[in-house]
Design a protein around this motif. Sequence first.
Motif, PDB file in Angstrom:
ATOM      1  N   CYS A 207      -8.731  -1.773 -10.121  1.00 55.77           N
ATOM      2  CA  CYS A 207      -9.226  -1.706  -8.743  1.00 55.77           C
ATOM      3  C   CYS A 207      -8.017  -1.633  -7.819  1.00 55.77           C
ATOM      4  O   CYS A 207      -6.875  -1.804  -8.244  1.00 55.77           O
ATOM      5  CB  CYS A 207     -10.093  -2.921  -8.399  1.00 55.77           C
ATOM      6  SG  CYS A 207      -9.237  -4.514  -8.481  1.00 55.77           S
ATOM      7  N   GLU A 208      -8.274  -1.364  -6.556  1.00 54.81           N
ATOM      8  CA  GLU A 208      -7.204  -1.434  -5.565  1.00 54.81           C
ATOM      9  C   GLU A 208      -6.857  -2.906  -5.334  1.00 54.81           C
ATOM     10  O   GLU A 208      -7.646  -3.797  -5.656  1.00 54.81           O
ATOM     11  CB  GLU A 208      -7.650  -0.778  -4.256  1.00 54.81           C
ATOM     12  CG  GLU A 208      -7.815   0.730  -4.353  1.00 54.81           C
ATOM     13  CD  GLU A 208      -8.096   1.364  -3.004  1.00 54.81           C
ATOM     14  OE1 GLU A 208      -7.619   0.829  -1.979  1.00 54.81           O
ATOM     15  OE2 GLU A 208      -8.791   2.394  -2.970  1.00 54.81           O
ATOM     16  N   PRO A 209      -5.681  -3.187  -4.794  1.00 51.90           N
ATOM     17  CA  PRO A 209      -5.311  -4.586  -4.552  1.00 51.90           C
ATOM     18  C   PRO A 209      -6.319  -5.274  -3.634  1.00 51.90           C
ATOM     19  O   PRO A 209      -6.544  -4.814  -2.507  1.00 51.90           O
ATOM     20  CB  PRO A 209      -3.939  -4.478  -3.865  1.00 51.90           C
ATOM     21  CG  PRO A 209      -3.390  -3.167  -4.325  1.00 51.90           C
ATOM     22  CD  PRO A 209      -4.585  -2.263  -4.441  1.00 51.90           C
ATOM     23  N   PRO A 210      -6.957  -6.341  -4.093  1.00 54.79           N
ATOM     24  CA  PRO A 210      -7.896  -7.050  -3.220  1.00 54.79           C
ATOM     25  C   PRO A 210      -7.156  -7.691  -2.055  1.00 54.79           C
ATOM     26  O   PRO A 210      -5.982  -8.046  -2.161  1.00 54.79           O
ATOM     27  CB  PRO A 210      -8.512  -8.103  -4.139  1.00 54.79           C
ATOM     28  CG  PRO A 210      -7.538  -8.263  -5.258  1.00 54.79           C
ATOM     29  CD  PRO A 210      -6.861  -6.938  -5.427  1.00 54.79           C
ATOM     30  N   GLU A 211      -7.843  -7.811  -0.941  1.00 55.32           N
ATOM     31  CA  GLU A 211      -7.201  -8.371   0.252  1.00 55.32           C
ATOM     32  C   GLU A 211      -6.751  -9.808   0.009  1.00 55.32           C
ATOM     33  O   GLU A 211      -5.684 -10.221   0.443  1.00 55.32           O
ATOM     34  CB  GLU A 211      -8.166  -8.307   1.435  1.00 55.32           C
ATOM     35  CG  GLU A 211      -7.514  -8.564   2.783  1.00 55.32           C
ATOM     36  CD  GLU A 211      -6.465  -7.520   3.145  1.00 55.32           C
ATOM     37  OE1 GLU A 211      -5.471  -7.896   3.813  1.00 55.32           O
ATOM     38  OE2 GLU A 211      -6.623  -6.343   2.770  1.00 55.32           O
ATOM     39  N   ASP A 212      -7.570 -10.574  -0.728  1.00 53.80           N
ATOM     40  CA  ASP A 212      -7.257 -11.977  -1.022  1.00 53.80           C
ATOM     41  C   ASP A 212      -6.831 -12.087  -2.482  1.00 53.80           C
ATOM     42  O   ASP A 212      -7.565 -11.694  -3.395  1.00 53.80           O
ATOM     43  CB  ASP A 212      -8.499 -12.833  -0.759  1.00 53.80           C
ATOM     44  CG  ASP A 212      -8.193 -14.330  -0.773  1.00 53.80           C
ATOM     45  OD1 ASP A 212      -7.235 -14.735  -1.472  1.00 53.80           O
ATOM     46  OD2 ASP A 212      -8.916 -15.092  -0.116  1.00 53.80           O
ATOM     47  N   ASP A 213      -5.655 -12.637  -2.719  1.00 51.31           N
ATOM     48  CA  ASP A 213      -5.131 -12.750  -4.087  1.00 51.31           C
ATOM     49  C   ASP A 213      -5.960 -13.662  -4.980  1.00 51.31           C
ATOM     50  O   ASP A 213      -5.768 -13.662  -6.206  1.00 51.31           O
ATOM     51  CB  ASP A 213      -3.680 -13.263  -4.048  1.00 51.31           C
ATOM     52  CG  ASP A 213      -2.709 -12.206  -3.545  1.00 51.31           C
ATOM     53  OD1 ASP A 213      -3.037 -11.011  -3.615  1.00 51.31           O
ATOM     54  OD2 ASP A 213      -1.614 -12.594  -3.087  1.00 51.31           O
ATOM     55  N   VAL A 214      -6.884 -14.439  -4.427  1.00 50.27           N
ATOM     56  CA  VAL A 214      -7.721 -15.311  -5.248  1.00 50.27           C
ATOM     57  C   VAL A 214      -8.542 -14.510  -6.244  1.00 50.27           C
ATOM     58  O   VAL A 214      -8.941 -15.020  -7.299  1.00 50.27           O
ATOM     59  CB  VAL A 214      -8.642 -16.182  -4.359  1.00 50.27           C
ATOM     60  CG1 VAL A 214      -9.744 -15.342  -3.712  1.00 50.27           C
ATOM     61  CG2 VAL A 214      -9.266 -17.323  -5.183  1.00 50.27           C
ATOM     62  N   TRP A 215      -8.773 -13.225  -5.950  1.00 53.92           N
ATOM     63  CA  TRP A 215      -9.553 -12.380  -6.856  1.00 53.92           C
ATOM     64  C   TRP A 215      -8.855 -12.163  -8.191  1.00 53.92           C
ATOM     65  O   TRP A 215      -9.508 -11.922  -9.204  1.00 53.92           O
ATOM     66  CB  TRP A 215      -9.882 -11.042  -6.204  1.00 53.92           C
ATOM     67  CG  TRP A 215     -11.000 -11.148  -5.216  1.00 53.92           C
ATOM     68  CD1 TRP A 215     -10.911 -11.129  -3.855  1.00 53.92           C
ATOM     69  CD2 TRP A 215     -12.394 -11.303  -5.526  1.00 53.92           C
ATOM     70  NE1 TRP A 215     -12.150 -11.265  -3.293  1.00 53.92           N
ATOM     71  CE2 TRP A 215     -13.086 -11.364  -4.294  1.00 53.92           C
ATOM     72  CE3 TRP A 215     -13.123 -11.396  -6.707  1.00 53.92           C
ATOM     73  CZ2 TRP A 215     -14.467 -11.517  -4.221  1.00 53.92           C
ATOM     74  CZ3 TRP A 215     -14.496 -11.544  -6.652  1.00 53.92           C
ATOM     75  CH2 TRP A 215     -15.158 -11.605  -5.422  1.00 53.92           C
TER      76      TRP A 215
END
Length: 366
Positions: A207-215
Amino acid sequence: MSEADLINELQTHGMRMVDPTVGMESRRGGAGPTDHKAVTIGGSTVMVPVHTAPAFDSPYIVQAPDADGMAEVTKAGVSLGRLRFPQRPRFYDLKTADGIEYHKIATLHSKDVLATTVLQECIRYASRKKTCQFCSIGQSLAAGRTTAHKTPAQLAEVAKAAVELDGVKHMVMTTGTPAGRDRGARVMVESAAAIKAAVDLPIQGQCEPPEDDVWHERMFTAGIDNLGMHLEAVTPEVRARVMPGKAQVSLEKYFSSFKAAVRVFGRGQVSTYIIAGLGDTPEAILETSQELCRIGVYPFVVPFVPVSGTPMESHPAPDAAFMASILRPLSGMILRAGMSAETSKAGCAKCGACSALSTYEKLRVA
């Protein structure tokens, strides 16, 4: 010609087949690799273009297989080697509990890799001002060869059958980018959890980099073993030209997300797809790859393949010398960083079918 050089030649030029019906059926359009045919050369199964403009004019001819299933590769009448074709998997003949053909849910890549595009639609694809100019993700959906959204239950059912019937070793799950700050991470979590509950199969999520690194932690906990976040191009000017929508996610955000992901998944279990031939120089690709290796991200570099029906269908494919100038030094760079295709748990780097990179690694040519 070495095995790696032959693979490199075929992947940049494509091949013409005396009998195009042999082996697994090739795919046209859709998420990559597309317009390719799977072939086994030596110990490596790779994807070679057969439906692209360069392939139609390729100097490489593949003869019909002999009684042992081996087919000769020739150029100007000179034999360069032999290959064989993986056969159609048995799970393709089945349907899901809700009546959908398994091959519309997931396909076999290489000889033992299951691949699926969970969401066959993307927020960027519908707009010519935003779409990645090389992408054909919507083509297979428009042609009725796949479904728009594969449910977790469908993916789990097909994955279990692919392992049991065809000995699939690992799985690649990619996705078109949905609206939302998770950028596809949420469907990776939902899908992986269902698959891992049904079958013990290493999974790469993409996936593209999620906005929140918690993902990153959520994906890992759900059962994603290896994470792919794909740069495609490495310089700002090329990114802005060939993928104007995706380029809005900055290189700085990618590298911040790479570092966060490596802390969760480990060195060599995060990768990025780089397409050589979009306009980046070999020097730029190698410079970026060096930084990726330093932080523990595997730079999986593949040759650009012009796909019919895309804005870049007439853009030339890179030649074999261009690719060799990248892949030879890159293979050594990766090994010196303590990573390899072989030690990747799942995904594109482990499969290696879309590039000669892993073969150069095995030969330790750098």
